[in-house]
Design a protein around this motif. Sequence first.
Motif, PDB file in Angstrom:
ATOM      1  N   VAL A 137       1.577   5.687 -10.606  1.00 44.89           N
ATOM      2  CA  VAL A 137       2.647   4.884 -10.002  1.00 44.89           C
ATOM      3  C   VAL A 137       3.677   5.800  -9.354  1.00 44.89           C
ATOM      4  O   VAL A 137       4.116   5.561  -8.221  1.00 44.89           O
ATOM      5  N   GLN A 147       6.315  -0.990  -5.286  1.00 43.19           N
ATOM      6  CA  GLN A 147       5.611  -1.930  -6.161  1.00 43.19           C
ATOM      7  C   GLN A 147       5.910  -3.334  -5.658  1.00 43.19           C
ATOM      8  O   GLN A 147       7.055  -3.740  -5.590  1.00 43.19           O
ATOM      9  N   ARG A 150       2.817  -7.448  -9.884  1.00 39.70           N
ATOM     10  CA  ARG A 150       2.177  -7.040 -11.127  1.00 39.70           C
ATOM     11  C   ARG A 150       1.114  -8.083 -11.466  1.00 39.70           C
ATOM     12  O   ARG A 150       1.382  -9.279 -11.440  1.00 39.70           O
ATOM     13  N   VAL A 165      -0.333  -2.803 -11.035  1.00 41.44           N
ATOM     14  CA  VAL A 165       0.711  -3.017 -10.058  1.00 41.44           C
ATOM     15  C   VAL A 165       0.110  -2.784  -8.678  1.00 41.44           C
ATOM     16  O   VAL A 165      -0.721  -1.896  -8.491  1.00 41.44           O
ATOM     17  N   MET A 167       0.701  -1.541  -5.129  1.00 42.84           N
ATOM     18  CA  MET A 167       1.591  -0.640  -4.398  1.00 42.84           C
ATOM     19  C   MET A 167       1.318  -0.827  -2.908  1.00 42.84           C
ATOM     20  O   MET A 167       0.153  -0.906  -2.505  1.00 42.84           O
TER      21      MET A 167
END
Length: 171
Positions: A137, A147, A150, A165, A167
């Motif tokens: 991350v 981000q 989720r 997550v 991205m």
Amino acid sequence: MKETPVPVKLRALEPEDLDFLYSLENDPEYWDVGNNNVPYSHFSLSSYIMGSTSDIYGDKQMRLVIENENREAVGLLDLFNFDPKHRRAEVGIAVVRKARGMGLGHAALLKIIIYARIVLHLRQLYAFANADNTRSVQLFCGAGFHQEARLEQWFYDGKDYHDAVIMQLLL
């Protein structure tokens, strides 16, 4: 997104990369975040290398070897799920254990961002990262990704579920 002085090279897979690809693809550590959960044979990986045109428009994916300044293969960087209509692609990156923490993954990611923007004319790159993998991350955030969402219980490691997550980087 700031430039990094760590020298890396991204290059196409060569037949000489077979053993490196074999060791990385057959490492169960990477199976938790990918779609693979069985070992690949030398034959199937050799066929993949030989059959790849290195043309993202034809293959809809591009797999590159990350080399350090000593020309040693230290990882793989993939652009896949390439969508030329919507001008986006998914990014995946794997760096071997002994080369982690040296900035090589960050430098490789910065190079592919420039390539995606200038050569491929993409509008966005995205990646799915295990929410528990803070290094991954942080790698994407350090390259300018944000981000966006989720996904609960997205990855299954054979024992437990882990959140992912999403991205995203607009180029």
